[in-house]
Design an enzyme around this catalytic site. Structure first.
Site, short mmCIF file in Angstrom:
data_model
loop_
_atom_site.label_atom_id
_atom_site.label_comp_id
_atom_site.label_asym_id
_atom_site.label_seq_id
_atom_site.Cartn_x
_atom_site.Cartn_y
_atom_site.Cartn_z
N LYS A 18 6.40 -1.79 -2.85
CA LYS A 18 5.73 -3.09 -2.74
C LYS A 18 5.49 -3.78 -4.07
CE LYS A 18 5.27 -2.98 1.76
NZ LYS A 18 6.04 -3.86 2.63
N SER A 22 5.85 7.63 5.77
CA SER A 22 6.83 6.66 6.30
C SER A 22 8.23 7.01 5.82
CB SER A 22 6.46 5.23 5.89
OG SER A 22 6.47 5.10 4.49
#
Lengths: 90, 315
Positions: B43, B257
């Site tokens: 991110k 994830s």
């Protein structure tokens, strides 16, 4: 031929509270019709005319059916169908 | 490698082979280590790109307040960028996220507005939109609809993978905001259209899907299904199993994830082996496992881990 259908919380009003229902069909479309016969009202919450509703995701053996033929996705005995609302991540 | 500042070091992450997990000599897996970014996740690319574009567009003034709905990584990345660029940051984050994420946000100076656990990130988006209405002077960069979030992957992540792995056949990444896959997908559709773009999305416990009407679901504005070839839903058991396998066999300590993404990547590898086709499968390691140690994913049996993750936003 039995296919396991996992129903999200929000749709269990149509299945008498059941999390999992068993149904039959050679395609997802046929399966939806079979589920509708025993649990009236479910299909219209998932399908709008000829397509899946925008905020509903359906997976056959964990794969999103929008990439495998949509409602024409073929099904086999022992498949697991999961229905989920679309959620965000990030 | 030398950089003028921390922000200049975002991106250009290593792509490492997985010699043990790859199923055959000509069916190979490659991990794109996005945990090597400044705040430890993919991110950082999106956060820096969104802030920089807003600055260029004249939307931000020094001392300005940024607002963002986030389940963690985007908020942490934005908090770092905001601190260095002189902005205040308010993050709306679901309650059912790990305490490490809240601690990191606080350390970089972000303020946290909790959103209800039921409904997960959809609720965070709803609460953030309400707050944005109450505070018209705040700037919500809105990762789910901000083109810069996808464009940065078109401009950097996609070209990096192609440069390091010219014969890439598959790219597998997570699907949250859809930014990574939309940018990388568009890049490869234009430059190598035969590359298969595969999405892996986490499947959470029932609490996260909430009790609201199905018509109130959420699909990020960035999402364009034509840029994806297959999409898999991966539950916590498979995600944890693969996260542990990645550490045990290849030494890579990744977040949960990434386990979900590896699970989908291995399914592609199995298909290639069965079809007798060579494959070079690149997948994204979104972040390291540090922020998830308290979730219980890394200790005990798979049953224990699955039980601990129930109801948590683990991705």
């Amino acid at each position: 031929m039995a296919i396991e259908v996992r129903v999200p919380t929000i749709l269990r009003t149509h299945t008498g509270g059941a999390k999992v229902v068993s149904a039959e069909g050679a395609t997802l479309r046929e399966l939806m019709e079979d589920v509708e016969d025993t649990h009236a009202g479910v299909r219209d919450r998932i399908v709008d005319g000829a397509a899946l509703r925008r905020f509903v995701n359906v997976y056959v053996n964990d794969e999103d059916v929008r990439f495998t033929g949509g409602l024409d996705t073929p099904l086999s005995d022992g498949d697991v169908v999961v229905i989920l609302p679309a959620v965000a991540g990030g | 490698m030398r950089f003028d500042s921390l922000l200049d070091s975002v991106g250009r992450t290593p792509l490492v082979g997985l010699p043990t997990l790859s199923p055959a000599r000509d069916v190979r897996l490659w991990a794109k280590l996005e945990d090597r970014n400044p705040t430890g996740s993919v991110k950082d690319r999106a956060a820096l790109a969104m802030v920089s574009r807003a600055e260029t567009a004249g939307l931000l003034r020094p001392g300005c307040t940024l607002l963002e709905p986030t389940s963690g990584n985007t908020g942490i990345a934005l908090a770092m960028v905001a601190r260095l660029r002189g902005y205040r940051l308010v993050c709306v984050m679901p309650e059912n996220t790990s305490p490490e994420r809240r601690q990191l946000l606080a350390m970089w100076g972000a303020e946290i507005v909790p959103s209800p656990a039921a409904g997960g990130s959809n609720e965070a988006v709803r609460v953030a939109k309400e707050l944005a209405g109450d505070h018209p002077d705040w700037v919500m960069l809105y990762q789910y609809g901000n083109a810069a979030n996808a464009d940065v992957h078109y401009e950097t992540t996609g070209p990096e993978i192609l440069a390091d792995l010219p014969d890439v056949t598959h790219i597998v990444a997570g699907l949250g905001t859809t930014g990574t896959l939309m940018g990388v997908g568009r890049y490869f559709r234009e430059h190598r259209p035969q590359v298969r773009i595969v999405a892996a999305e986490p499947r959470y416990g029932e609490l996260v899907y909430g009790l609201r009407n199905l018509d109130e679901g959420f699909v990020p504005e960035l999402y364009d299904a034509s840029l994806v070839d297959a999409r898999f839903s991966v539950g916590p058991r498979d995600a944890v199993r693969r996260t542990r396998e990645l550490l045990e066999t290849e030494g890579i300590f990744a977040g949960i994830s990434t386990g979900a993404i590896l699970h989908a990547a291995l399914a592609q590898a199995t298909r290639a082996v069965r079809a007798g086709e060579p494959a070079d499968i690149a997948f994204v390691v979104c972040d390291g496992g540090w922020k998830y140690l308290s979730t219980g994913a890394y200790e005990g049996t798979l049953d224990d881990a699955e039980a601990s993750l129930e109801g948590q936003l683990w991705a």
